[in-house]
Design a protein around this motif. Structure first.
Motif, PDB file in Angstrom:
ATOM      1  N   HIS A  70      -0.952  -1.762  -6.977  1.00  0.00           N
ATOM      2  CA  HIS A  70      -1.607  -1.518  -8.259  1.00  0.00           C
ATOM      3  C   HIS A  70      -0.694  -1.914  -9.420  1.00  0.00           C
ATOM      4  O   HIS A  70      -1.126  -2.554 -10.383  1.00  0.00           O
TER       5      HIS A  70
ATOM      6  N   LYS B 186      -0.485   2.904  -6.088  1.00  0.00           N
ATOM      7  CA  LYS B 186       0.221   2.140  -5.070  1.00  0.00           C
ATOM      8  C   LYS B 186       1.088   1.058  -5.716  1.00  0.00           C
ATOM      9  O   LYS B 186       0.872   0.658  -6.854  1.00  0.00           O
TER      10      LYS B 186
ATOM     11  N   HIS C 211       1.334  11.082  -9.954  1.00  0.00           N
ATOM     12  CA  HIS C 211       0.294  10.059  -9.786  1.00  0.00           C
ATOM     13  C   HIS C 211       0.306   9.560  -8.335  1.00  0.00           C
ATOM     14  O   HIS C 211       0.599   8.397  -8.061  1.00  0.00           O
ATOM     15  N   PRO C 212      -0.008  10.435  -7.380  1.00  0.00           N
ATOM     16  CA  PRO C 212       0.173  10.086  -5.961  1.00  0.00           C
ATOM     17  C   PRO C 212      -0.738   8.970  -5.468  1.00  0.00           C
ATOM     18  O   PRO C 212      -0.455   8.372  -4.425  1.00  0.00           O
ATOM     19  N   SER C 213      -1.812   8.673  -6.194  1.00  0.00           N
ATOM     20  CA  SER C 213      -2.749   7.647  -5.720  1.00  0.00           C
ATOM     21  C   SER C 213      -2.409   6.240  -6.211  1.00  0.00           C
ATOM     22  O   SER C 213      -3.074   5.282  -5.837  1.00  0.00           O
TER      23      SER C 213
ATOM     24  N   ASP D  81       0.806  -1.216   0.000  1.00  0.00           N
ATOM     25  CA  ASP D  81       0.000   0.000   0.000  1.00  0.00           C
ATOM     26  C   ASP D  81       0.844   1.273   0.000  1.00  0.00           C
ATOM     27  O   ASP D  81       0.313   2.376   0.151  1.00  0.00           O
TER      28      ASP D  81
ATOM     29  N   ALA E 220       2.608   4.336  -1.684  1.00  0.00           N
ATOM     30  CA  ALA E 220       2.513   5.071  -2.941  1.00  0.00           C
ATOM     31  C   ALA E 220       3.767   4.809  -3.764  1.00  0.00           C
ATOM     32  O   ALA E 220       4.887   4.801  -3.235  1.00  0.00           O
TER      33      ALA E 220
ATOM     34  N   LEU F 234      -9.288   5.138 -12.413  1.00  0.00           N
ATOM     35  CA  LEU F 234      -8.822   5.194 -11.035  1.00  0.00           C
ATOM     36  C   LEU F 234      -7.855   4.048 -10.783  1.00  0.00           C
ATOM     37  O   LEU F 234      -8.122   2.907 -11.176  1.00  0.00           O
TER      38      LEU F 234
END
Length: 371
Positions: free
Chosen positions: A136, A133, A129-131, A116, A118, A183
């Motif tokens: 991802h 992880k 793109h701070p969101s 999790d 960043a 997202l």
């Protein structure tokens, strides 16, 4: 992702998911123990599918360069087609992604990152793109506007530009320059760029000097792998998406590590929870009804999982089967319950090769057989 698994991976606990107790298993030393299976109709059927007569160009139909089958740590089948030999480090193409996931598993065990985190924490160019992880990227779910088209659509292909033209000097930075069109974590989109950002993030975690040798010190040397070559881009980042080379026997060592839940002899090279993550379907993946035989994405590995909206991609193989897969038919299949590891190197060009067909024949030849 199940919360218990995320918690285990986040805090670094060595969960026992998919783990097995230490047993008196057979492990390869400098070489593999070999007990080749006798020729039977089932073995002959496997070989006939994998190694049909080649046409004059060698570019049509199934073309296998190497096929190796390991049963419970022992080589039971091995065949090569010239010019490939047992000593040939073969280009793995996108099998490199799964291999790099195992390298990252060692870094995870050493506490360098969490799922999790960043990505920007470990790779500064991702600050836009701070969101996004780390998890991802590992699920190919960054949300980046990326086109993974190959030689059949080169003009709009992000991956062709990354590997061969304007992005080849710094592949991770090229990937980071793409905007988002979803997202992060909301949808699966296969991306070689995601994998190369993971490689750049590892470099920032470790520093240049340690990073240069890390795949060898962290993974290859503990497993006795001596043939590995891994190309870097001009920025000094490993091309984790595409450009690792190994022999079939050394590739099988990675398969045996994964079959045995990250354990090599008495050493736990990868946390069992990391292997469990590799083998967990991405939660927001939905099968394409137009492509029912596509494997299910896990953590940079491919799974034969049945989903609520689809059956197993490879119907004749056990559901626990998982694989590293690459362009033109490269494959490392792991069948934990059958204690089988299968390596295939190839140069398929027309789409006629079927994973399920080879797995069905290999199971007929070797499942239940003792070396």
């Amino acid at each position: 992702m199940p919360l218990v698994l995320l918690r285990c991976l986040t805090v670094g606990a060595l969960c026992s998911l998919f783990a097995s107790p230490l047993l008196a298993d057979t492990w390869p030393a400098a070489d593999w123990q070999t007990h080749l299976a006798p020729s039977t109709p089932a073995v002959e059927a496997l070989q006939a599918y994998a190694f049909p007569a080649r046409d004059d160009s060698g570019r049509k139909g199934v073309r296998t360069d190497a096929l190796l089958v390991v049963r419970d740590g022992v080589v039971v089948y091995e065949h090569y087609a010239a010019p490939t030999t047992a000593q040939t480090p073969h280009l793995l193409w996108s099998m490199s992604k799964s291999l790099f996931a195992s390298v990252l598993g060692v870094a995870f065990a050493e506490g360098h990152f969490r799922l999790d985190d960043a990505v920007a924490k470990h790779y500064a160019p991702f600050s836009s793109h701070p969101s996004v992880k780390m998890g991802h990227l590992l699920n190919w779910a960054s949300g980046l506007d990326w086109q993974e088209d190959y030689e059949y659509a080169p003009l709009k292909s992000s991956v062709v530009a990354m590997l061969y033209t304007r992005g080849r000097g710094d592949m991770a930075a090229f990937t980071a320059s793409h905007g988002l069109d979803a997202l992060p974590g909301a949808r699966f989109r296969y991306s070689s760029g995601d994998s190369n950002v993971l490689a750049a993030a590892l470099k920032q975690m470790l520093g240049d000097e340690r990073y240069r040798d890390y795949p060898w010190t962290a993974l290859f040397e503990p497993l006795g792998i001596t043939s590995a070559v891994w190309e870097q881009d001009a920025s000094g980042t490993f091309v984790a998406s595409s450009y690792a080379y190994m022999t079939a026997r050394d590739t099988a060592r990675v398969g045996l590590l994964m079959q045995r839940d990250g354990r090599w002899g008495e050493r736990q090279v990868l946390p069992p929870a990391w292997v469990a993550f590799n083998r967990t379907p991405f939660a927001n993946y939905h099968a394409d009804p137009q492509k029912p035989n596509n494997a299910v994405p896990g953590g940079q590995w491919w799974l034969n999982s049945a989903l609520p909206d689809s059956a197993k991609p490879w119907p004749d193989a056990p559901e626990q089967t998982f694989a590293a897969l690459g362009h033109w038919g490269q494959a490392l299949y792991v069948l934990p319950e059958e204690k089988l590891v299968i390596v295939r190197f190839a140069d398929d060009r027309d789409g006629s090769y079927q994973h399920n067909e080879l797995l069905k024949r290999a199971l007929a030849a070797f499942a239940g057989e003792q070396p």
